[in-house]
Design an enzyme around this catalytic site. Structure first.
Site, short mmCIF file in Angstrom:
data_model
loop_
_atom_site.label_atom_id
_atom_site.label_comp_id
_atom_site.label_asym_id
_atom_site.label_seq_id
_atom_site.Cartn_x
_atom_site.Cartn_y
_atom_site.Cartn_z
N ILE A 12 0.81 -1.18 -0.16
CA ILE A 12 -0.19 0.08 0.01
C ILE A 12 1.04 1.24 -0.04
CG2 ILE A 12 -1.93 1.29 1.22
CD1 ILE A 12 -2.55 -1.26 2.39
N THR A 133 -6.24 -1.18 10.42
CA THR A 133 -6.99 -2.18 9.77
C THR A 133 -8.47 -2.61 10.43
OG1 THR A 133 -6.95 -4.60 9.47
CG2 THR A 133 -5.83 -3.84 11.42
N ASP A 134 -9.46 -2.97 9.69
CA ASP A 134 -10.68 -3.34 10.21
C ASP A 134 -10.34 -4.62 11.14
OD1 ASP A 134 -9.95 -5.30 8.48
OD2 ASP A 134 -12.01 -5.17 7.03
N GLU A 135 -9.28 -5.02 11.11
CA GLU A 135 -9.44 -6.40 12.05
C GLU A 135 -9.22 -6.02 13.63
OE1 GLU A 135 -6.70 -9.56 11.05
OE2 GLU A 135 -6.60 -8.77 8.95
N TYR A 159 -1.30 -10.14 15.35
CA TYR A 159 -1.69 -9.00 14.45
C TYR A 159 -2.42 -7.76 14.72
CZ TYR A 159 -2.68 -6.51 10.49
OH TYR A 159 -3.33 -5.34 9.50
N LYS A 163 -1.67 -3.80 16.02
CA LYS A 163 -2.65 -2.70 15.54
C LYS A 163 -3.62 -1.96 16.37
CE LYS A 163 -2.00 -1.58 11.84
NZ LYS A 163 -0.74 -0.56 11.20
N LYS A 198 -0.19 -13.02 0.95
CA LYS A 198 -1.61 -12.77 0.98
C LYS A 198 -2.63 -13.73 0.16
CE LYS A 198 -0.56 -9.84 4.44
NZ LYS A 198 -1.22 -8.52 4.28
#
Length: 337
Positions: A12, A133-135, A159, A163, A198
């Site tokens: 990104i 991240t949405d996670e 992870y 974040k 990924k």
């Protein structure tokens, strides 16, 4: 304007830098440690630009980061440097703690020390933008509404926990010290230049090599997919118009089951009429289900309403066209090796 991009040799980050150099007159400093997932070849198209500068550095290196701030004098920090692969975080969480938590802390400290020395007008225009991240929100059930900026944090992997920790640090530096920070959460990105571990690039790479295409469990897990260039366009709007202290969720409006993504990739490859490996008739023959990984979140999905209402931003790339672009790029890479 001077912009520091951390992790600019990653997937990104490199897309952000390519866009900035091609579409703005901003000066860019790419700070990247050059870990296994970094690749400066992602930046070949702009590496000779006078607007682009590169420094190999670890964001946990206080002395080096402070020196770069003093010499480059940034107005914007786009913090993308991170360890991001869930499987690796399960096997080696310490690296994620170091980069995603300690690294973010050190970058915040360097930013704060630099920011405090600026004149008032420069302080007001300074931004520290943390790409998360949405996670961090955990997982959704099939009947749950999508994640919003008000969703509670419930990370389920080392992870996502690392974040989420970064999110909390960034928010606290705004609340406590007044550093003008912004947090963004995006859904799963995909597109050309993504590292092969990924799901989408791994599927493409294995299919072209005739290797097994591995699927965790039944493959029914749902992800919201966002083409990387759409993510970059969202970040550009936030860079220009985002408000300090705000959180912006950036999603693809594109929920897909993992198994459906894999089958779609196989179908596109079949339609391209390539010479297939191992005498197979369809790439779908390479699909192999394996034991699910620990703590595997079932579903992610992001509500884009805030981005739409404030910035009139919508994801533009259709999933099939985005996948096709990604596949064609990977085939080209294979042919030029």
């Amino acid at each position: 304007m001077n912009i520091i991009v951390t992790g600019g040799a990653g997937f990104i980050g490199s897309a952000v830098i390519r866009h900035l150099v091609k579409h703005t007159n901003y000066r860019i400093l790419n700070i990247d440690k050059l870990t296994y997932a970094s690749n400066l070849n992602h930046l070949n198209s702009i590496k000779n630009s006078k607007l682009y500068h590169f420094a190999q550095a670890d964001i946990t290196d206080k002395r080096k980061i402070n020196e770069l701030f003093i010499n480059f004098k940034p107005q914007i920090i786009l913090h993308l440097a991170a360890e991001t692969h869930v499987d690796r975080s399960i096997n080696n969480p310490s690296t994620f703690i170091q980069t995603n938590i300690i690294g973010t802390y050190q970058l915040l400290e360097s930013s704060l020390n630099y920011w405090r020395q600026l004149k008032k007008a420069e302080q007001n225009s300074f931004r520290f933008i943390y790409i998360s991240t949405d996670e961090v929100y955990g997982e959704l059930k099939i009947s749950d509404t999508m994640f919003t900026e008000q969703s509670p944090y419930a990370p389920n992997s080392p992870y996502s926990a690392s974040k989420a920790s970064g999110d909390h640090l960034v928010r606290s530096w705004y609340q406590t010290y007044g550093l003008p920070t912004i947090i963004t959460h995006s859904s799963n990105n995909y597109g050309p230049h993504q590292f092969s571990e990924k799901l989408i690039p791994a599927t493409i790479t294995n299919a072209l090599a005739g290797s097994p295409i591995l699927v965790y469990g039944n493959g029914e897990q749902i992800r919201d997919w966002l083409f990387v260039d759409d993510h970059v366009k969202a970040l550009m709007l936030i860079l220009k118009k985002g408000l300090p202290g705000e959180v912006y969720n950036i999603g693809g409006n594109n929920e897909q089951k993992n198994i459906n993504v894999i089958e779609k990739i196989c179908q596109i490859l079949d339609d391209l009429s390539l010479k297939k490996p191992n005498k197979i008739h369809s790439y779908k023959e390479l699909i192999k289900h394996i034991q699910d990984r620990p703590g595997h979140d079932f579903r992610y999905a992001i509500d884009n309403s805030k981005m739409q209402d404030i910035f009139n931003w919508y994801p533009e790339e259709s999933f099939e066209k985005g996948l096709t672009k990604t596949i064609v790029w990977q085939i080209h890479q294979n042919n030029t090796k």
